[in-house]
Design a protein around this motif. Structure first.
Motif, PDB file in Angstrom:
ATOM      1  N   PHE A 188       0.755  -1.215   0.078  1.00  0.00           N
ATOM      2  CA  PHE A 188       0.007   0.052  -0.032  1.00  0.00           C
ATOM      3  C   PHE A 188       0.875   1.187   0.071  1.00  0.00           C
ATOM      4  O   PHE A 188       1.814   1.481   0.723  1.00  0.00           O
ATOM      5  CB  PHE A 188      -0.922  -0.124   1.225  1.00  0.00           C
ATOM      6  N   SER A 221      -9.328  -5.318   3.102  1.00  0.00           N
ATOM      7  CA  SER A 221      -9.126  -4.124   3.883  1.00  0.00           C
ATOM      8  C   SER A 221     -10.513  -3.536   3.872  1.00  0.00           C
ATOM      9  O   SER A 221     -11.271  -3.565   3.169  1.00  0.00           O
ATOM     10  CB  SER A 221      -8.117  -3.080   3.194  1.00  0.00           C
ATOM     11  N   TYR A 246      -6.404   6.365  -1.688  1.00  0.00           N
ATOM     12  CA  TYR A 246      -6.308   5.000  -1.947  1.00  0.00           C
ATOM     13  C   TYR A 246      -6.980   4.676  -3.290  1.00  0.00           C
ATOM     14  O   TYR A 246      -7.636   3.642  -3.374  1.00  0.00           O
ATOM     15  CB  TYR A 246      -6.992   4.173  -0.827  1.00  0.00           C
ATOM     16  N   TYR A 280      -5.164   1.289  -4.193  1.00  0.00           N
ATOM     17  CA  TYR A 280      -5.269   0.248  -3.170  1.00  0.00           C
ATOM     18  C   TYR A 280      -6.768  -0.174  -3.022  1.00  0.00           C
ATOM     19  O   TYR A 280      -6.905  -1.446  -3.248  1.00  0.00           O
ATOM     20  CB  TYR A 280      -4.724   0.946  -1.850  1.00  0.00           C
ATOM     21  N   ASP A 319      -7.219  -0.180   9.978  1.00  0.00           N
ATOM     22  CA  ASP A 319      -5.786   0.009  10.112  1.00  0.00           C
ATOM     23  C   ASP A 319      -5.314  -1.034  11.122  1.00  0.00           C
ATOM     24  O   ASP A 319      -5.979  -1.278  12.303  1.00  0.00           O
ATOM     25  CB  ASP A 319      -5.687   1.536  10.941  1.00  0.00           C
ATOM     26  N   LEU A 354       2.114  -0.843   8.095  1.00  0.00           N
ATOM     27  CA  LEU A 354       1.451   0.413   8.470  1.00  0.00           C
ATOM     28  C   LEU A 354       2.437   1.395   8.797  1.00  0.00           C
ATOM     29  O   LEU A 354       2.297   2.732   8.653  1.00  0.00           O
ATOM     30  CB  LEU A 354       0.288   0.236   9.591  1.00  0.00           C
ATOM     31  N   GLU A 368       3.771   2.874   5.832  1.00  0.00           N
ATOM     32  CA  GLU A 368       2.717   3.624   5.170  1.00  0.00           C
ATOM     33  C   GLU A 368       2.402   4.923   5.821  1.00  0.00           C
ATOM     34  O   GLU A 368       2.211   6.037   5.073  1.00  0.00           O
ATOM     35  CB  GLU A 368       1.375   2.899   5.258  1.00  0.00           C
ATOM     36  N   THR A 418     -28.265   1.573   8.603  1.00  0.00           N
ATOM     37  CA  THR A 418     -26.971   1.356   8.239  1.00  0.00           C
ATOM     38  C   THR A 418     -26.570   2.236   7.119  1.00  0.00           C
ATOM     39  O   THR A 418     -26.029   2.919   7.100  1.00  0.00           O
ATOM     40  CB  THR A 418     -26.128  -0.020   8.138  1.00  0.00           C
ATOM     41  N   PHE A 423     -21.835   9.577   7.785  1.00  0.00           N
ATOM     42  CA  PHE A 423     -20.039   9.367   7.660  1.00  0.00           C
ATOM     43  C   PHE A 423     -19.535  10.185   6.612  1.00  0.00           C
ATOM     44  O   PHE A 423     -18.716  10.778   6.469  1.00  0.00           O
ATOM     45  CB  PHE A 423     -19.863   7.792   7.639  1.00  0.00           C
TER      46      PHE A 423
HETATM   47  C1  LIG Z   1     -22.394   2.044   8.195  1.00  0.00           C
HETATM   48  C2  LIG Z   1     -21.402   2.869   9.047  1.00  0.00           C
HETATM   49  C3  LIG Z   1     -19.931   2.357   8.861  1.00  0.00           C
HETATM   50  C4  LIG Z   1     -19.131   2.642   9.861  1.00  0.00           C
HETATM   51  C5  LIG Z   1     -17.688   3.068   9.545  1.00  0.00           C
HETATM   52  C6  LIG Z   1     -16.881   3.099   8.208  1.00  0.00           C
HETATM   53  C7  LIG Z   1     -15.354   3.253   8.540  1.00  0.00           C
HETATM   54  C8  LIG Z   1     -14.517   3.396   7.445  1.00  0.00           C
HETATM   55  C9  LIG Z   1     -13.126   3.232   7.767  1.00  0.00           C
HETATM   56  C10 LIG Z   1     -12.435   2.889   6.687  1.00  0.00           C
HETATM   57  C11 LIG Z   1     -10.853   2.700   7.106  1.00  0.00           C
HETATM   58  C12 LIG Z   1      -9.882   1.985   6.025  1.00  0.00           C
HETATM   59  C13 LIG Z   1      -8.563   1.454   6.415  1.00  0.00           C
HETATM   60  C14 LIG Z   1      -7.732   0.920   5.611  1.00  0.00           C
HETATM   61  C15 LIG Z   1      -6.637   0.314   6.501  1.00  0.00           C
HETATM   62  C16 LIG Z   1      -5.663  -0.038   5.259  1.00  0.00           C
HETATM   63  O1  LIG Z   1      -5.957  -1.082   4.513  1.00  0.00           O
HETATM   64  C17 LIG Z   1      -4.380   0.411   5.373  1.00  0.00           C
HETATM   65  N1  LIG Z   1      -3.755   0.622   6.201  1.00  0.00           N
HETATM   66  C18 LIG Z   1      -3.247  -0.334   4.424  1.00  0.00           C
HETATM   67  O2  LIG Z   1      -2.935  -1.259   4.942  1.00  0.00           O
END
Ligand SMILES: CCCCCCCCCCCCCCCC(=O)[C@@H](N)CO
Ligand SMILES: NC(=O)C1=CN([C@@H]2O[C@H](COP(=O)(O)OP(=O)(O)OC[C@H]3O[C@@H](n4cnc5c(N)ncnc54)[C@H](OP(=O)(O)O)[C@@H]3O)[C@@H](O)[C@H]2O)C=CC1
Length: 303
Positions: A101, A153, A163, A166, A198, A204, A207, A280, A287
């Motif tokens: 990544f 992920s 991203y 990615y 994460d 990480l 990254e 949801t 969000f």
């Molecule tokens: C319906 C409600 C939904 C609630 C929460 C949504 C939160 C989304 C956050 C997304 C985070 C992505 C992290 C990727 C980490 C990764 O893959 C990198 N560190 C590379 O390794």
């Protein structure tokens, strides 16, 4: 609802079976190899660096007294992967976990870097599956149900600033997994997709040195986990044959809101997906409102 759930529920044992983990020399893959070995599996790990593989082997031996098989290959090299798989012997549980990544705005990112992520994360996964599948299918009836688990992920469930490549590679794994499950169900092979937030790993840490600040801010919506915790969730999901494996509460909500056409073996989860779809989706809109607000402020303050 119970009668229409497909594929049917399944248990996939780990003990005394051959678990093969790619990217098993570091981070989440290392934690997976470690836990599978503790569970009594015969474990093989594959990665490029021989030094890191040896280090991982020593660490697992020190902690568990168990020797894992190590295989040095680049997943982008099909012939190298096929040789490793041949040498390792038929696999019962294949965990395709390697991943790279490099977060950057697409405008700032060279196409070589885009290709690098797609090659390792997506084509590398095709190479692994193509190499392992023929032997996995042989004598399946005497050997019991098998698993192919792919490490995606949460950035493979929702696109995130920084991203583009990615997320594309990780979303790609989902299409691959949904189609593959239909193709291998008759061979008693069960596909899983793992969606971590994460996770504290050497990857990480690298990254974080280059990650745009806004990427970290958005990703923080889902908090962070330890590699051991992610591995534990992943293994228990694999054992219960879950198609979608989420790792934390935000991940559970993401799984519900992105359920789409995912196969679902659990009656409870199917029920929750149907009932919670509307609310949801509303949470997802909230969000997005919050993230676009942060992006706007971040841009304004950069000027
Ligand atoms: C319906 C409600 C939904 C609630 C929460 C949504 C939160 C989304 C956050 C997304 C985070 C992505 C992290 C990727 C980490 C990764 O893959 C990198 N560190 C590379 O390794
Ligand atoms: N850490 C995180 O925040 C998150 C990670 N993930 C995913 O989890 C997986 C593991 O991540 P993490 O543990 O952080 O990663 P690390 O960078 O800590 O480890 C990556 C592993 O993959 C191996 N690897 C990398 N490139 C190749 C290649 N071309 N061929 C073979 N092996 C390779 C590495 O060994 P070597 O370099 O020697 O080849 C190493 O063993 C990835 O797919 C990642 O996308 C998902 C969500 C969050």
């Amino acid at each position: 609802l119970h009668h229409i759930l497909r594929p049917r529920p399944v248990r996939i044992p780990i003990k005394n079976r051959h678990v093969f983990v790619t990217g098993g020399s570091s981070g989440i893959g290392l934690a997976l190899a470690h836990q599978a070995a503790s569970d009594g599996a015969r474990v093989s790990i594959l990665a490029r660096s021989v030094d890191k593989l040896q280090e991982a082997k020593q660490a697992i031996r020190l902690a568990t007294g168990i020797d894992v098989g190590v295989f040095s290959a680049d997943v982008r090299d099909y012939d190298a992967v096929a040789r490793a798989v041949e040498e390792a012997g038929p696999i019962d549980v294949l965990i395709v976990n390697q991943g790279v990544f490099v977060p950057r705005e697409l405008e700032q990112q060279e196409l070589d870097e885009v290709r690098f992520m797609l090659d390792v994360n997506l084509m590398g996964t095709f190479n692994m599956i193509k190499a392992a599948l023929p032997a996995m299918k042989l004598r399946r009836k005497d050997r019991g149900p098998a698993s192919i688990a792919l490490m995606s992920s949460q950035a493979g469930q929702v696109g995130i600033y920084g991203y583009t490549a990615y997320s594309a590679s990780k979303f790609g794994l989902r299409g691959l997994a949904e189609a593959l499950q239909q193709e291998v169900i008759a061979d008693d092979i069960h596909v899983s997709l793992i969606f971590p937030p994460d996770t504290d790993t050497p990857g990480l840490a690298e990254e974080n040195k280059i990650k745009p600040q806004i990427t970290s801010i958005i990703a923080a919506s889902s908090g962070a986990m330890k590699a051991d915790e992610v591995a534990k969730k992943a293994l228990s999901g694999i054992k219960s044959g879950s198609f979608i494996i989420s790792c934390n509460l935000e991940g559970l909500l993401l799984a519900i809101v992105t359920a789409g056409f995912a196969p679902q073996r659990s009656l409870l989860m199917a029920f929750v997906e149907v009932v919670a779809a509307g609310i949801t989706r509303f949470a997802a809109l909230c969000f997005q409102w919050n993230w676009y607000d942060s992006i706007g402020k971040w841009h304004a303050q950069k000027k």
